[in-house]
Design an enzyme around this catalytic site. Structure first.
Site, PDB file in Angstrom:
ATOM      1  N   SER A 124     -29.571  -3.450  -4.277  1.00  0.00           N
ATOM      2  CA  SER A 124     -29.351  -4.685  -4.486  1.00  0.00           C
ATOM      3  C   SER A 124     -29.456  -5.557  -3.233  1.00  0.00           C
ATOM      4  O   SER A 124     -29.165  -5.128  -2.215  1.00  0.00           O
ATOM      5  CB  SER A 124     -27.956  -5.113  -5.223  1.00  0.00           C
ATOM      6  OG  SER A 124     -27.632  -6.559  -5.184  1.00  0.00           O
ATOM      7  N   TYR A 150     -18.660  -4.135  -5.071  1.00  0.00           N
ATOM      8  CA  TYR A 150     -19.795  -3.864  -5.715  1.00  0.00           C
ATOM      9  C   TYR A 150     -20.995  -3.832  -4.622  1.00  0.00           C
ATOM     10  O   TYR A 150     -21.594  -2.723  -4.755  1.00  0.00           O
ATOM     11  CB  TYR A 150     -20.058  -4.737  -6.724  1.00  0.00           C
ATOM     12  CG  TYR A 150     -21.822  -4.549  -7.242  1.00  0.00           C
ATOM     13  CD1 TYR A 150     -22.118  -3.477  -8.012  1.00  0.00           C
ATOM     14  CD2 TYR A 150     -22.444  -5.551  -6.822  1.00  0.00           C
ATOM     15  CE1 TYR A 150     -23.394  -3.533  -8.179  1.00  0.00           C
ATOM     16  CE2 TYR A 150     -23.934  -5.507  -7.160  1.00  0.00           C
ATOM     17  CZ  TYR A 150     -24.436  -4.448  -7.712  1.00  0.00           C
ATOM     18  OH  TYR A 150     -25.791  -4.473  -8.183  1.00  0.00           O
ATOM     19  N   LYS A 154     -23.173  -0.432  -2.947  1.00  0.00           N
ATOM     20  CA  LYS A 154     -24.781  -0.094  -2.791  1.00  0.00           C
ATOM     21  C   LYS A 154     -24.947   0.023  -1.348  1.00  0.00           C
ATOM     22  O   LYS A 154     -25.848   0.770  -0.901  1.00  0.00           O
ATOM     23  CB  LYS A 154     -25.366  -1.608  -3.329  1.00  0.00           C
ATOM     24  CG  LYS A 154     -25.279  -1.603  -4.889  1.00  0.00           C
ATOM     25  CD  LYS A 154     -26.125  -0.579  -5.538  1.00  0.00           C
ATOM     26  CE  LYS A 154     -26.054  -1.122  -6.946  1.00  0.00           C
ATOM     27  NZ  LYS A 154     -26.868   0.121  -7.754  1.00  0.00           N
TER      28      LYS A 154
END
Length: 331
Positions: A124, A150, A154
């Protein structure tokens, strides 16, 4: 070539599975159905004429995962599976670290044990954190200023893949940093249909259009952008799926990283107007305060993907809106 797709019944995963099947790849899916539906398999079969293999399994079930690898010889893994709600990650950080990071470690353990040496990872643009630039390139430093767990999961997984590649000269990984996927399959059968409350702009627009939410919140109209609203890089999910195919065709030992976006930005107000044009209906919205940490403008530099993968986004925001209307209303 036989490919294992984790999270393959999800939004981006299912579109990628369709592209892979249409090109003749043999595909198995492993998914716990936490944020997707089993009926997606029927829809994939309707579109492609082929039904992927399917295992309902959480990646944290390592013994179950080993049985899947033991039963089939995979040439490559495409790894989508993971929790992805930014707000929820702030509320439940340990759940996100366990699911996303530990689940990936278990997956890589199984790959190593069963001699699967190639992986394409769904990353991302959040790994870039807060940059002093609107156009983001793969050479920029990552991991600094990431505002939520989050995004940090990643980033951590990207670093793990680099370390694995450093330890094994035969290991190949391509990391794809997504910007903002939107749209649906042009058949109208497959689309973004998350379980629970969505966090991203497009599914929220869809909920408002369906009357499931009263109005869209526009977080700030006083940014230094042409219309005052935030600008982001929105990429059609079919283009994104085709980016994975391009990556698979360019696998080589080591780690390569590519941005997948359009290379240009679209504002929130432009998104609203595009949906209204496609639907013929007004979309109710209300302007509210800026959210902390939101930047005025972010979009991808896609030069590397165009040069090395031969891939470029071809579909527009207008195309995405038309496909979204078809998915919502069958027209």
């Amino acid at each position: 070539m036989k490919i294992l797709v984790t999270g393959g019944t999800g939004y981006i995963g299912s579109h990628t599975v369709i592209e892979l099947l249409n090109l003749g790849f043999e595909v198995d899916i492993v998914d716990n159905l936490f944020n997707s539906k089993i009926t997606v398999l029927d829809k994939i079969e309707s579109i492609t004429g082929k039904r992927p293999g399917f295992f309902e399994l959480d990646l944290l079930n390592k013994s179950g995962l080993e049985k899947i690898f033991e039963a089939s010889k995979y040439d490559l893994v495409v790894h989508f599976a993971g929790l992805k709600a930014v707000g929820e990650s702030v509320e439940k950080p340990l759940t996100y670290y366990e699911n996303n990071v530990t689940g990936t470690i278990y997956l890589l353990d199984c790959m190593k044990k069963y001699c699967v040496e190639k992986i394409v990872f769904s990353s991302s643009a959040t790994v870039y954190g807060e940059q002093d630039a609107s156009r983001l390139t793969e050479e920029m430093q990552t991991g600094i200023g990431i505002t939520n767990p989050y995004g940090r999961t990643k980033f951590m997984i990207e670093e793990i893949l680099k370390d694995v590649a450093n330890s094994d000269a035969n290991f190949s990984a391509i990391i794809l940093r997504y910007f903002n996927p939107i749209g649906n399959h042009p058949s109208g059968l497959i689309g973004e249909d998350p379980n629970g409350i969505p966090n991203n702009l497009m599914p929220i627009i869809m909920r408002v259009a369906q009357g499931k939410s009263p109005e869209l919140k526009v977080y700030g109209d006083d940014y230094p952008t042409p219309d005052g609203s935030g600008v982001r890089d929105y990429i059609h999910v079919v283009d994104l799926a085709k980016g994975h195919v391009a990556a698979i065709n360019k696998m080589k030992p080591g780690v390569e990283i590519y941005n997948l976006g359009t290379g240009r930005g679209t504002s929130v107000f432009e998104m609203i107007k595009a949906f209204e044009k496609a639907s013929g209906e007004k979309l109710p919205f209300v302007i509210t305060e800026r959210r902390a940490g939101d930047l005025a403008e972010i979009f991808a530099d896609t030069t590397k993907a165009e040069r090395e993968l031969g891939w470029k986004a071809k579909l527009t925001v207008g195309d995405a809106m038309k496909d979204t209307i078809r998915f919502l209303y069958g027209k």
